[in-house]
Design a protein around this motif. Structure first.
Motif, PDB file in Angstrom:
ATOM      1  N   SER A  45       9.430   8.665  -0.413  1.00 29.42           N
ATOM      2  CA  SER A  45       8.256   7.570  -0.454  1.00 29.42           C
ATOM      3  C   SER A  45       7.440   7.525  -1.472  1.00 29.42           C
ATOM      4  O   SER A  45       7.623   8.254  -2.627  1.00 29.42           O
ATOM      5  N   SER A  46       6.978   6.497  -1.841  1.00 32.27           N
ATOM      6  CA  SER A  46       6.081   5.993  -2.973  1.00 32.27           C
ATOM      7  C   SER A  46       5.035   5.022  -2.546  1.00 32.27           C
ATOM      8  O   SER A  46       4.845   4.500  -1.540  1.00 32.27           O
ATOM      9  N   SER A  47       3.782   4.913  -3.347  1.00 33.88           N
ATOM     10  CA  SER A  47       2.791   4.024  -3.128  1.00 33.88           C
ATOM     11  C   SER A  47       2.836   3.108  -4.381  1.00 33.88           C
ATOM     12  O   SER A  47       3.682   3.101  -5.263  1.00 33.88           O
ATOM     13  N   ILE A  54      18.875   3.476   5.853  1.00 27.73           N
ATOM     14  CA  ILE A  54      19.108   3.409   6.834  1.00 27.73           C
ATOM     15  C   ILE A  54      17.788   3.164   7.694  1.00 27.73           C
ATOM     16  O   ILE A  54      17.881   3.084   9.138  1.00 27.73           O
ATOM     17  N   SER A  55      16.763   3.483   7.301  1.00 30.39           N
ATOM     18  CA  SER A  55      15.392   3.526   8.025  1.00 30.39           C
ATOM     19  C   SER A  55      14.371   3.223   6.766  1.00 30.39           C
ATOM     20  O   SER A  55      14.549   3.677   5.590  1.00 30.39           O
ATOM     21  N   GLY A  56      13.152   2.695   7.059  1.00 24.91           N
ATOM     22  CA  GLY A  56      12.436   2.379   6.165  1.00 24.91           C
ATOM     23  C   GLY A  56      11.030   1.604   6.681  1.00 24.91           C
ATOM     24  O   GLY A  56      11.113   1.167   7.866  1.00 24.91           O
ATOM     25  N   GLN A  57       9.892   2.119   6.150  1.00 23.38           N
ATOM     26  CA  GLN A  57       8.666   1.515   6.543  1.00 23.38           C
ATOM     27  C   GLN A  57       7.961   1.115   5.367  1.00 23.38           C
ATOM     28  O   GLN A  57       7.981   1.427   4.326  1.00 23.38           O
ATOM     29  N   ILE A  58       7.394  -0.170   5.530  1.00 23.70           N
ATOM     30  CA  ILE A  58       6.566  -0.962   4.381  1.00 23.70           C
ATOM     31  C   ILE A  58       5.149  -1.203   5.078  1.00 23.70           C
ATOM     32  O   ILE A  58       5.093  -2.108   6.088  1.00 23.70           O
ATOM     33  N   TYR A  59       4.146  -0.722   4.293  1.00 22.52           N
ATOM     34  CA  TYR A  59       2.884  -1.056   4.692  1.00 22.52           C
ATOM     35  C   TYR A  59       2.101  -1.932   3.669  1.00 22.52           C
ATOM     36  O   TYR A  59       1.932  -1.670   2.483  1.00 22.52           O
ATOM     37  N   LEU A  60       1.953  -3.117   3.995  1.00 22.19           N
ATOM     38  CA  LEU A  60       1.174  -4.091   3.393  1.00 22.19           C
ATOM     39  C   LEU A  60      -0.252  -3.968   3.700  1.00 22.19           C
ATOM     40  O   LEU A  60      -0.624  -3.381   4.710  1.00 22.19           O
ATOM     41  N   HIS A  61      -1.190  -4.698   3.044  1.00 23.98           N
ATOM     42  CA  HIS A  61      -2.814  -4.520   3.585  1.00 23.98           C
ATOM     43  C   HIS A  61      -2.926  -5.288   4.883  1.00 23.98           C
ATOM     44  O   HIS A  61      -3.927  -4.390   5.439  1.00 23.98           O
ATOM     45  N   ARG A  62      -2.284  -6.264   5.206  1.00 18.59           N
ATOM     46  CA  ARG A  62      -2.594  -6.874   6.471  1.00 18.59           C
ATOM     47  C   ARG A  62      -1.440  -6.738   7.532  1.00 18.59           C
ATOM     48  O   ARG A  62      -1.393  -7.339   8.504  1.00 18.59           O
ATOM     49  N   LEU A  94       0.817  -1.365   0.145  1.00 20.93           N
ATOM     50  CA  LEU A  94       0.043  -0.162  -0.013  1.00 20.93           C
ATOM     51  C   LEU A  94       0.781   1.301  -0.052  1.00 20.93           C
ATOM     52  O   LEU A  94       0.397   2.168  -0.688  1.00 20.93           O
ATOM     53  N   TYR A  95       1.864   1.233   0.711  1.00 21.12           N
ATOM     54  CA  TYR A  95       2.714   2.401   0.901  1.00 21.12           C
ATOM     55  C   TYR A  95       4.214   2.011   1.524  1.00 21.12           C
ATOM     56  O   TYR A  95       4.435   1.105   2.220  1.00 21.12           O
ATOM     57  N   LYS A  96       5.169   2.844   0.838  1.00 20.49           N
ATOM     58  CA  LYS A  96       6.461   2.399   1.619  1.00 20.49           C
ATOM     59  C   LYS A  96       7.202   3.957   1.544  1.00 20.49           C
ATOM     60  O   LYS A  96       6.672   5.004   0.974  1.00 20.49           O
ATOM     61  N   THR A  97       8.118   4.017   2.445  1.00 22.01           N
ATOM     62  CA  THR A  97       8.984   5.249   2.784  1.00 22.01           C
ATOM     63  C   THR A  97      10.439   4.830   3.221  1.00 22.01           C
ATOM     64  O   THR A  97      10.522   3.841   3.947  1.00 22.01           O
ATOM     65  N   CYS A  98      11.279   5.346   2.629  1.00 25.48           N
ATOM     66  CA  CYS A  98      12.641   4.850   2.599  1.00 25.48           C
ATOM     67  C   CYS A  98      13.696   5.938   3.211  1.00 25.48           C
ATOM     68  O   CYS A  98      13.459   7.164   2.673  1.00 25.48           O
ATOM     69  N   GLY A  99      14.605   5.998   3.908  1.00 24.13           N
ATOM     70  CA  GLY A  99      15.259   7.204   4.526  1.00 24.13           C
ATOM     71  C   GLY A  99      16.480   7.406   4.021  1.00 24.13           C
ATOM     72  O   GLY A  99      16.647   7.057   2.607  1.00 24.13           O
ATOM     73  N   LYS A 100      17.523   7.736   4.293  1.00 25.83           N
ATOM     74  CA  LYS A 100      18.919   8.092   3.708  1.00 25.83           C
ATOM     75  C   LYS A 100      19.523   6.842   3.389  1.00 25.83           C
ATOM     76  O   LYS A 100      19.423   5.725   4.222  1.00 25.83           O
ATOM     77  N   THR A 101      20.282   6.896   2.237  1.00 26.70           N
ATOM     78  CA  THR A 101      20.846   5.730   1.811  1.00 26.70           C
ATOM     79  C   THR A 101      22.563   5.990   1.989  1.00 26.70           C
ATOM     80  O   THR A 101      23.088   7.106   2.147  1.00 26.70           O
ATOM     81  N   ASN A 102      23.131   4.740   2.181  1.00 28.55           N
ATOM     82  CA  ASN A 102      24.600   4.846   2.015  1.00 28.55           C
ATOM     83  C   ASN A 102      25.009   5.730   3.249  1.00 28.55           C
ATOM     84  O   ASN A 102      26.191   6.359   3.485  1.00 28.55           O
TER      85      ASN A 102
END
Length: 299
Positions: free
Chosen positions: A258-260, A221-229, A143-151
């Motif tokens: 972030s992106s969907s 170095i950070s991230g959130q992954i939202y799936l339906h369940r 449904l949605y994701k967001t990712c933080g700084k890379t490397n």
């Protein structure tokens, strides 16, 4: 700011600003909006049947949020029935859960209007409803994701992250109501499943989310992954991980991307709400200070 302003301080106001500023910056962010998902089809309701069912559902969900972190209910009958649920993050108190959930019906109406289905995700809770016959999607769908700084994690970061993810997989099914936290070296991982998922389905959902985090966020170095369940969140803390009962909720930052999901872009447009209310309040105080000093100059 002019030197004239600095030459005529207002001691009381200065002390007041010093007192208010920490309150503004440290305010809980559980009510910040992460994403919204609104069905494209409007809700046909010439007789007000659906509106009545929705009102009943919202009332029940808000009431239950004062004593439970997950609740699912249905109102109406037959083709005119509406189902809905809410869930709070597992570390929230009943008071914080209620405070979070009680905001959702108003936000749903404001952000989605009257549609056949809607889902609003805040940092601390989410709510969804759908009318009878609304097409279902897979519980594993992104449904949605967001990712933080890379490397920014240094050498060996991905190995530490993967070890932390493996640790998360190992605690699933430990009987914690679908809410899990784990840490490994400087990595902290949080995961939660929808409250009515069984242990096996929860494990599969979280594992899928962790795998998506590896692919979608890469060396972030950070991230959130939202799936339906279910959803997962991970953060890297160079100075040590936080206590398990106080997980990070820094889901939005200027350096994050972030992106969907491509197939549900209309459902998951990201809206980030920061500290606008607190900033506006401070601006008002500064305007009051300026006005007061102009009066002093006129004397």
């Amino acid at each position: 700011m002019s030197s004239h302003l600095s030459m005529k301080p207002l001691p009381f106001l200065s002390l007041f600003l010093l007192f208010v500023l920490p309150l503004v910056t440290s305010a809980p962010d559980n009510s910040n909006l992460v994403y919204k998902g609104c069905a494209n089809q409007p809700l046909p309701d010439p007789n007000g049947v659906y509106s009545s069912a929705l009102s009943a559902i919202f009332g029940t969900l808000i009431q239950q949020s004062s004593k439970s972190k997950f609740y699912k209910t249905t109102s109406g009958s037959g083709q005119a029935s509406v189902s809905g649920l809410f869930q709070c993050r597992g570390d929230l108190s009943n008071v914080d859960c209620y405070s979070c959930v009680s905001r959702l019906p108003i936000l749903m109406d404001k952000l989605c209007g009257k549609t056949v289905a809607a889902r609003i995700q805040l940092l601390g809770c989410y709510m969804l409803y759908e009318v009878s016959g609304f097409s279902q999607i897979s519980g594993m769908e992104l449904l949605y994701k967001t990712c933080g700084k890379t490397n920014a994690g240094g050498n060996g970061f991905q190995q530490r992250r993967d070890s932390a993810f493996s640790s998360m997989e190992s605690v699933i099914g430990s009987g914690n109501g679908g809410f899990y936290t784990t840490s490994y070296e400087s990595m902290y991982v949080l995961g939660q499943c929808q409250g009515d998922l069984g242990t096996s389905d929860c494990g599969n959902c979280v594992k899928s989310a962790l795998q998506r985090a590896q692919v979608e966020c890469g060396s972030s170095i950070s991230g959130q992954i939202y799936l339906h369940r279910c959803f997962i969140s991970y953060n890297y803390y160079p100075n040590g991980t936080p206590k398990p009962n106080k997980p990070s909720t820094s889901y939005s930052s200027p350096s994050s991307s972030s992106s969907s999901s491509g197939s549900n872009a209309g459902k998951t447009a990201a809206i980030i709400l920061g500290g606008a209310a607190g900033v506006g309040f401070l601006i008002v105080l500064l305007l009051i200070a300026r006005k007061a000093m102009k009066k002093d100059d006129g004397k």
